[in-house]
Design a protein around this motif. Structure first.
Motif, PDB file in Angstrom:
ATOM      1  N   PHE A  35      31.249  22.631  38.626  1.00 45.27           N
ATOM      2  CA  PHE A  35      31.354  24.083  38.619  1.00 45.27           C
ATOM      3  C   PHE A  35      32.354  24.459  37.536  1.00 45.27           C
ATOM      4  CE2 PHE A  35      29.291  23.358  42.580  1.00 45.27           C
ATOM      5  CZ  PHE A  35      28.519  24.492  42.789  1.00 45.27           C
ATOM      6  N   GLY A  36      31.891  24.359  36.293  1.00 49.41           N
ATOM      7  CA  GLY A  36      32.741  24.650  35.142  1.00 49.41           C
ATOM      8  C   GLY A  36      31.882  25.017  33.952  1.00 49.41           C
ATOM      9  N   LYS A  37      32.527  25.358  32.865  1.00 45.55           N
ATOM     10  CA  LYS A  37      31.818  25.730  31.652  1.00 45.55           C
ATOM     11  C   LYS A  37      31.410  24.493  30.867  1.00 45.55           C
ATOM     12  CE  LYS A  37      33.863  30.309  31.006  1.00 45.55           C
ATOM     13  NZ  LYS A  37      34.470  31.255  30.042  1.00 45.55           N
ATOM     14  N   VAL A  38      30.462  24.675  29.959  1.00 43.44           N
ATOM     15  CA  VAL A  38      30.048  23.598  29.058  1.00 43.44           C
ATOM     16  C   VAL A  38      30.387  24.016  27.631  1.00 43.44           C
ATOM     17  CG1 VAL A  38      28.194  22.825  30.572  1.00 43.44           C
ATOM     18  CG2 VAL A  38      27.697  24.499  28.779  1.00 43.44           C
ATOM     19  N   ARG A  39      30.441  23.034  26.738  1.00 41.39           N
ATOM     20  CA  ARG A  39      30.729  23.319  25.325  1.00 41.39           C
ATOM     21  C   ARG A  39      29.627  22.751  24.445  1.00 41.39           C
ATOM     22  NH1 ARG A  39      35.826  20.847  23.166  1.00 41.39           N
ATOM     23  NH2 ARG A  39      35.240  19.087  24.500  1.00 41.39           N
TER      24      ARG A  39
ATOM     25  N   GLY B 194      32.012  14.949  27.817  1.00 44.65           N
ATOM     26  CA  GLY B 194      32.143  14.188  26.579  1.00 44.65           C
ATOM     27  C   GLY B 194      31.808  12.717  26.729  1.00 44.65           C
ATOM     28  N   SER B 195      31.443  12.293  27.926  1.00 40.91           N
ATOM     29  CA  SER B 195      31.198  10.863  28.175  1.00 40.91           C
ATOM     30  C   SER B 195      29.998  10.333  27.401  1.00 40.91           C
ATOM     31  CB  SER B 195      31.006  10.613  29.674  1.00 40.91           C
ATOM     32  OG  SER B 195      29.927  11.379  30.176  1.00 40.91           O
TER      33      SER B 195
ATOM     34  N   ASN C 143      28.103   6.943  22.752  1.00 35.82           N
ATOM     35  CA  ASN C 143      27.358   6.753  21.504  1.00 35.82           C
ATOM     36  C   ASN C 143      28.275   6.714  20.283  1.00 35.82           C
ATOM     37  OD1 ASN C 143      24.210   6.952  21.997  1.00 35.82           O
ATOM     38  ND2 ASN C 143      25.161   8.408  23.411  1.00 35.82           N
ATOM     39  N   LYS C 144      29.578   6.494  20.540  1.00 38.12           N
ATOM     40  CA  LYS C 144      30.582   6.323  19.478  1.00 38.12           C
ATOM     41  C   LYS C 144      30.644   7.539  18.547  1.00 38.12           C
ATOM     42  CE  LYS C 144      30.695   1.272  19.471  1.00 38.12           C
ATOM     43  NZ  LYS C 144      30.067   1.165  20.810  1.00 38.12           N
ATOM     44  N   LEU C 145      30.636   8.716  19.172  1.00 34.96           N
ATOM     45  CA  LEU C 145      30.763   9.966  18.427  1.00 34.96           C
ATOM     46  C   LEU C 145      32.088  10.631  18.783  1.00 34.96           C
ATOM     47  CD1 LEU C 145      27.166  11.401  18.961  1.00 34.96           C
ATOM     48  CD2 LEU C 145      28.030  10.251  16.920  1.00 34.96           C
ATOM     49  N   LYS C 146      32.658  11.340  17.819  1.00 30.64           N
ATOM     50  CA  LYS C 146      33.900  12.074  18.049  1.00 30.64           C
ATOM     51  C   LYS C 146      33.660  13.559  17.803  1.00 30.64           C
ATOM     52  CE  LYS C 146      35.641  11.390  13.305  1.00 30.64           C
ATOM     53  NZ  LYS C 146      36.734  10.841  12.466  1.00 30.64           N
ATOM     54  N   ILE C 147      34.324  14.383  18.578  1.00 33.26           N
ATOM     55  CA  ILE C 147      34.205  15.834  18.451  1.00 33.26           C
ATOM     56  C   ILE C 147      35.187  16.327  17.398  1.00 33.26           C
ATOM     57  CG2 ILE C 147      34.499  18.035  19.638  1.00 33.26           C
ATOM     58  CD1 ILE C 147      33.777  16.542  22.249  1.00 33.26           C
TER      59      ILE C 147
END
Length: 265
Positions: free
Chosen positions: A92-96, A164-165, A170-174
């Motif tokens: 129960f939270g927002k997504v990005r 972000g899991s 997949n070895k990606l960074k934001i």
């Protein structure tokens, strides 16, 4: 008369049905039908992908529906958003919607992606985001499995995330947040002008918002002497005050003559 309501098909479906259950509605879905049953004879439900919901509500095919603010903006739909319902697939939270690149890449901010390829399902929003930052890049529509495309099929992606899991796996960074979104109850503009439909939707909004606001809270019923009611609600009888407690209703309970007690909920 019936209210035509769109329920999001896919990742939000289970969470939406559960939210309606918490609000007092019983929605029954079937893998063989796109028309779920609901225990309100004045409502007719239809399962629609969240990506398409705003368009069908705008066109009046549906009176109302639940979808993300991201898809309303992506489609540029002219609808009334009458409630922000902060829940998602897992919480129960927002997504990005985030801009992500391979961990081993030389890209550190959006400016580094000048002339590069960005894969996303949110093409229009991503294009506007890049334009606002003066970056020219090729934005390609992704049909799915977007996380696996860098670095072979794309240099970067814009993808939705709750925790972000999946990106880390997949070895990606934001490197930036493009848009923050939450589920909204949206309504067709003409339907909102209809007195009966508006009243029906206002009742639904009240119940859905109440269900979300009740998360993490408990109901407490007690019998207390009427003279002490204010002190109890103010937390004077306990060193740890119950923050956010509200006095909803009370009724005088029976007892000895002169012993005025209140049953408070």
């Amino acid at each position: 008369m019936k209210l035509k309501l769109g329920i999001p098909k896919g990742s939000l479906e289970v969470a939406t049905v559960d939210l309606f259950r918490r609000a007092g509605y019983v929605i029954t879905t079937s893998s063989r039908s796109y028309f779920p049953a609901i225990d309100d004879p004045e409502i007719e439900c239809m399962l629609i992908r969240a990506q398409e919901m705003a368009r069908y509500v705008e066109d009046g095919i549906l009176d109302a529906g639940l979808t993300g603010r991201d898809w309303v903006e992506e489609n540029g739909a002219r609808v009334e958003a009458i409630a922000d319902l902060v829940y998602a697939k897992q919480s129960f939270g927002k997504v990005r919607w985030v801009l992500a690149v391979p961990e081993s890449s030389p890209f550190h901010n959006v400016k580094d992606l000048e002339g590069k390829i960005i894969a996303t399902e949110l093409v229009a929003t991503t294009t506007r985001y890049l334009e606002s930052r003066g970056v020219r890049a090729k934005v390609e529509f992704s049909w799915g499995a977007t996380e696996v495309k860098p670095p072979v099929l794309a240099d970067a992606i814009v993808e939705v995330t709750e925790t972000g899991s999946s990106l880390r796996a997949n070895k990606l960074k934001i490197i930036d947040t493009v848009l923050e979104s939450n589920t909204q109850l949206i309504v067709n503009i003409e339907s909102w002008k209809d007195e009966w439909k508006r009243r029906k939707l206002e009742d639904m909004r009240l119940l859905l918002e109440g269900a979300i606001n009740a998360l993490g809270k408990v109901g407490l019923m007690l019998n207390v002497h009427k003279d002490h009611l204010r002190a109890v609600l103010g937390g004077e009888y306990h060193p740890r005050r119950i923050h956010g407690a509200r006095y909803h209703s009370a009724a005088e309970a029976g007892g000895r003559a002169g012993d005025r007690r209140v049953s408070a909920e």
